[in-house]
Design a protein around this motif. Sequence first.
Motif, short mmCIF file in Angstrom:
data_model
loop_
_atom_site.label_atom_id
_atom_site.label_comp_id
_atom_site.label_asym_id
_atom_site.label_seq_id
_atom_site.Cartn_x
_atom_site.Cartn_y
_atom_site.Cartn_z
N ARG A 204 -39.92 -129.12 43.42
CA ARG A 204 -39.08 -129.53 42.44
C ARG A 204 -38.24 -128.21 41.95
N ALA A 205 -37.17 -128.70 41.41
CA ALA A 205 -36.26 -127.78 40.47
C ALA A 205 -36.32 -127.98 39.07
N PHE A 206 -36.42 -127.15 38.36
CA PHE A 206 -36.49 -127.51 36.95
C PHE A 206 -35.67 -126.46 36.08
N ARG A 207 -34.75 -126.80 35.11
CA ARG A 207 -33.89 -126.33 34.43
C ARG A 207 -34.42 -125.54 33.54
N LEU A 208 -34.58 -124.24 33.13
CA LEU A 208 -35.35 -123.52 32.19
C LEU A 208 -34.71 -124.04 30.70
N SER A 209 -33.78 -124.41 30.43
CA SER A 209 -33.12 -124.89 29.29
C SER A 209 -34.03 -126.30 28.76
N ARG A 210 -34.48 -126.84 29.60
CA ARG A 210 -35.24 -128.00 29.60
C ARG A 210 -36.68 -127.87 29.23
N ILE A 211 -37.08 -126.74 29.34
CA ILE A 211 -38.43 -126.34 29.11
C ILE A 211 -38.69 -126.24 27.60
N SER A 212 -39.53 -126.89 26.95
CA SER A 212 -40.02 -126.71 25.54
C SER A 212 -41.22 -126.15 25.29
N GLY A 213 -41.28 -125.37 24.16
CA GLY A 213 -42.70 -124.61 23.92
C GLY A 213 -42.88 -123.49 25.06
N LYS A 214 -44.18 -123.17 24.95
CA LYS A 214 -44.70 -121.96 25.68
C LYS A 214 -44.82 -122.10 26.97
N VAL A 215 -44.65 -121.34 28.15
CA VAL A 215 -45.15 -121.45 29.38
C VAL A 215 -46.31 -120.90 29.47
N ARG A 216 -47.74 -121.46 30.16
CA ARG A 216 -48.82 -120.92 29.87
C ARG A 216 -49.13 -120.57 31.35
N ALA A 217 -49.47 -119.57 31.88
CA ALA A 217 -50.26 -119.51 33.41
C ALA A 217 -51.71 -120.08 33.31
N THR A 218 -52.09 -120.42 34.36
CA THR A 218 -53.35 -121.05 34.57
C THR A 218 -53.85 -120.65 35.98
N GLY A 219 -55.18 -120.67 35.98
CA GLY A 219 -55.63 -120.30 37.35
C GLY A 219 -55.44 -119.08 37.95
N VAL A 226 -45.75 -118.81 49.08
CA VAL A 226 -44.35 -119.38 48.89
C VAL A 226 -43.71 -119.69 50.22
N PRO A 227 -43.54 -120.91 50.39
CA PRO A 227 -42.96 -121.30 51.92
C PRO A 227 -41.65 -120.71 52.04
N ALA A 228 -41.05 -120.46 53.20
CA ALA A 228 -40.00 -119.82 53.44
C ALA A 228 -38.87 -120.84 54.01
N ASP A 229 -39.25 -122.25 54.18
CA ASP A 229 -38.45 -123.19 54.84
C ASP A 229 -37.99 -124.06 53.50
N VAL A 230 -37.49 -123.62 52.10
CA VAL A 230 -37.34 -124.65 51.30
C VAL A 230 -36.02 -124.71 51.25
N ASP A 231 -35.49 -126.13 51.13
CA ASP A 231 -34.01 -126.36 50.99
C ASP A 231 -33.73 -126.29 49.56
N VAL A 232 -33.35 -125.11 48.94
CA VAL A 232 -33.06 -124.88 47.50
C VAL A 232 -32.06 -125.82 47.12
N ASP A 233 -30.80 -125.82 47.99
CA ASP A 233 -29.53 -126.52 47.31
C ASP A 233 -29.74 -127.93 47.14
#
Length: 333
Positions: A204-219, A226-233
């Motif tokens: 998935r792609a997520f626009r950073l302006s739609r993230i609310s609150g804090k980003v918390r790292a886990t695990g 990271v896969p090399a064959d991701v269709d980013v567009d």
Amino acid sequence: MAQRVMAAERLLDLVIALSHTPRWMTKRQIRERVNGYADAAGDDAFERMFERDKDLLREMGVPLLVEHDPAHEDDVGYRIDPEHYALPPVSFTAEEVGVLSLAAELWQDASLRSFAQRGITKLRAVGPSPEPGAHAGLALRVRGPEPAFAPLLEAIDARRAVVFTYRAASTGEVTRRTVQPWRILSRDRGWYLVGLDVDRHAPRAFRLSRISGKVRATGPAGAFTVPADVDVDELLVRARPASGAARLAVLPDRAAALRARATRATAADGDGQGPLTDRDVITVDYPDLELLSEEIATYADAVLVLDPPELREAVLRRLRAVAALDGEVAAHA
């Protein structure tokens, strides 16, 4: 065991030494005093290393001079001519200082803004003052990275999953997302996170302006590859913001930035959208509904949204959040 000095560091140290020597330096002095040449295994290795460095400095345009002792012609030394190596003095007119001052106002991001302001302060200390009023009424702004940018970048570097609250562009639904972050991209005047949505088992792609609150790292760190064959567009097409045209009712002499972007302006038509007396109705095209709603909210009641309804709701959502926060502050005062 001493750490080996990198070639770039050795070259920099050589330039500093030869630029500040009171007379000139012989090869022996260079070998003894300049950091990095002690790594040479022997005399021949030092000669090859120093010859390469001399050639490289001259290719870079550094004015390296060779000096001979008039009493002992075999005594050869080296120095850098400071008169030919120093940059010429930089000067600006009052008009140019004014333009640079205006450019320094671009950045809203706190860290970038501080760098720009320090540079302008130094410039004004040695140059003319800008013409007062030369750029009156002009205010330039460029959005810096979103608050989620730094923690997401750290998580990408550590290969750690993150958890954040996200508002979907299509439905406005707010949900908790767990994502394996792959990369951050800048497209369409916005920042996007591309990664694996763990709960949906899909990229998935997520626009950073739609993230609310804090980003918390886990695990743990290094938890994924990271896969090399991701269709980013293709992912970005799904995440792109809603765009369109907004009809706004604006008080006279207010919201100059919105008026400057208007594609159409008319008198208020009293079409049942509320008290429009003495307001101008303008039409503004927008590439991102959320960014426009954020801008309109800063004008408070000076700008009323007539269309589209989703933009009006986005503005009201922001104003309600500010009102609620103000109420909490007042309650604890």
